[in-house]
Design a protein around this motif. Structure first.
Motif, mmCIF file in Angstrom:
data_model
loop_
_atom_site.group_PDB
_atom_site.id
_atom_site.type_symbol
_atom_site.label_atom_id
_atom_site.label_comp_id
_atom_site.label_asym_id
_atom_site.label_seq_id
_atom_site.Cartn_x
_atom_site.Cartn_y
_atom_site.Cartn_z
ATOM 1 N N LYS A 1 0.823 -1.211 0.000
ATOM 2 C CA LYS A 1 0.000 0.000 0.000
ATOM 3 C C LYS A 1 0.859 1.264 0.000
ATOM 4 N N GLU A 2 2.056 1.144 0.571
ATOM 5 C CA GLU A 2 2.955 2.303 0.583
ATOM 6 C C GLU A 2 3.435 2.655 -0.829
ATOM 7 N N SER B 1 1.488 2.510 -3.499
ATOM 8 C CA SER B 1 0.368 2.943 -4.335
ATOM 9 C C SER B 1 0.420 4.452 -4.575
ATOM 10 N N LEU B 2 -0.139 4.882 -5.707
ATOM 11 C CA LEU B 2 -0.189 6.298 -6.059
ATOM 12 C C LEU B 2 -1.589 6.844 -5.817
ATOM 13 N N SER B 3 -1.662 8.059 -5.385
ATOM 14 C CA SER B 3 -2.954 8.702 -5.170
ATOM 15 C C SER B 3 -3.604 9.005 -6.520
ATOM 16 N N ILE B 4 -4.914 8.813 -6.608
ATOM 17 C CA ILE B 4 -5.608 9.104 -7.870
ATOM 18 C C ILE B 4 -5.765 10.610 -8.067
ATOM 19 N N ASP B 5 -5.361 11.390 -7.049
ATOM 20 C CA ASP B 5 -5.422 12.839 -7.202
ATOM 21 C C ASP B 5 -4.511 13.321 -8.330
ATOM 22 N N TYR B 6 -3.509 12.524 -8.672
ATOM 23 C CA TYR B 6 -2.560 12.912 -9.728
ATOM 24 C C TYR B 6 -3.132 12.678 -11.126
#
Length: 411
Positions: free
Chosen positions: A392-393, A395-400
């Motif tokens: 999980k660390e 993973s990329l935020s979908i905010d990007y």
């Protein structure tokens, strides 16, 4: 091949089978096979009954068909050579199981050469068996295509073992690696041919299947079943289950434990691993020690056997690895988990949970490898796919990423 005895006495075999309740269809198969042998024995280059069977392998590769032929021809051989009649209790196979016993002398020599040389180098017996077995099936497949020596093996024939005519993969990457190991070890015997066949082996990409793992809910249910006194699990089953869950030991290593494997004074578990023959020392925690003590003091029968876990019935022999697997299935059943077809039920899933739990808690990988008894750091890789806290660390935020609001709207 002399068939005079069969010609003179086969009516006795047929009469015996008819009088002892064998079906007309089955007796008919014997009659048909005997007539074929008697008619072709003079014209065929048969030396023994094995040669009679090998004739069928040239025209068919159906396992069921060939198995049936082996049984019938083997029973005829037993009657002709030894005077033994069928007894319904055992199959009269012509030779031992496995492809090796069907190989021509040159191919057998390659397998023998590999086994002898690798044994001297100290390779583990189970590895030698697996690699030699795969190579034997490889050579048998080529032999069934009419190839009778190393120098006659072609690239087309090799590829046909691995790929179907429509280029569907028939064999795995590990199968190829095992064949390559045999050929590499046999280079001194026939360098030119072995180098050439190695070059013919296809370039296969190694793939890994998704590995089933225990969920947190399943782990909790297992722990409850191992501490609950109201289910059908014995003290022995619970001790074995707790050992597997809290130490990650392989089932075969648990089966091989002796009474001296437990050092009660120093709170240590000491074993020699079945898979690698390497020693392994683990701490004896309270939960594991208590479970083993309960079994020893309340349930283990009085026996001279030095094995820790023994059968519950006389002669109280050691538990085999398959019995350990049955214990795992009973624990899963008592916990009410993994009862669907295809669910992973063996103790290796406990070992997988143990490794991923350590990974998730930040234990360094070298420490985990030593605890699991791995001889290679790469052996830990399959467990990394279930290390969810650290995955999980990454993973990329979908905010990007530009995503329309409608994607997350529910009506």
């Amino acid at each position: 091949m002399n068939v005079q005895n069969l010609r003179d006495n086969y009516p006795k075999l047929i009469s015996y089978m008819e009088n002892n309740g064998y079906s007309k269809t089955y007796v008919g198969r014997f009659k048909q096979e005997i007539q074929r042998i008697l008619e072709l024995a003079d014209s065929k280059d048969w030396f023994c009954y094995t040669d009679v069977y090998l004739d069928y392998t040239k025209t068919s590769q159906s396992p069921d068909y060939l198995r049936n032929k082996r049984n019938i021809i083997g029973a005829i051989e037993q009657f002709d050579v030894y005077g033994r009649y069928p007894d319904r209790r055992r199959r009269h196979e012509l030779f031992k199981r496995g492809a090796y016993h069907l190989l021509l002398p040159e191919f057998k020599f390659v397998i023998d050469y590999y086994c002898e040389s690798e044994k001297k180098r100290g390779k583990k017996a189970t590895t030698i068996y697996t690699e030699s077995h795969n190579a034997s099936t490889f050579f048998l497949s080529l032999q069934q295509k009419g190839i009778d020596s190393l120098v006659k093996i072609t690239e087309e024939a090799v590829l046909s073992v691995f790929m179907s005519p429509n280029e569907t993969l028939l064999k795995s990457c590990s199968y190829k690696k095992n064949i390559a190991a045999v050929l590499k070890a046999s280079i001194l015997y026939h360098p030119e041919a072995c180098h050439r066949i190695l070059a013919f082996l296809p370039a296969l990409r190694e793939t890994r299947k998704n590995i089933q793992y225990l969920t947190l809910e399943e782990v909790q249910k297992v722990k409850e079943s191992l501490t609950n006194g109201e289910n059908s699990l014995t003290f022995r089953d619970k001790a074995i289950g707790i050992l597997a869950l809290y130490t990650g030991l392989r089932g075969c290593d648990i089966a091989g434990m002796i009474l001296d494997s437990i050092d009660w004074d120093r709170d240590l578990i000491y074993i020699r691993q079945q898979k690698t023959d390497s020693p392994l020392e683990l701490p004896l925690t309270a939960v594991v020690g208590n479970a083993i003590f309960n079994y020893l003091s309340s349930e283990r029968p009085h026996t001279e056997s030095r094995y820790l876990f023994v059968s519950q019935n006389k002669p109280y022999s050691r538990l085999e690895s398959r019995s350990i697997g049955n214990v795992a299935a009973r624990i899963m059943r008592a916990a009410g988990i993994r009862q669907s077809k295809g669910d992973r039920k063996g103790f290796h899933i406990f070992r997988h949970h143990f490794a991923t739990a350590l990974l998730g808690n930040g234990v360094p990988q070298p420490v985990i490898s030593r605890t699991l008894g791995h001889t290679s750091p790469e052996s830990l890789e399959p467990y990394l796919s279930a290390d969810f806290p650290h995955l999980k660390e990454c993973s990329l935020s979908i905010d990007y990423f530009p995503v329309l609001k409608e994607v997350f709207s529910y009506e």
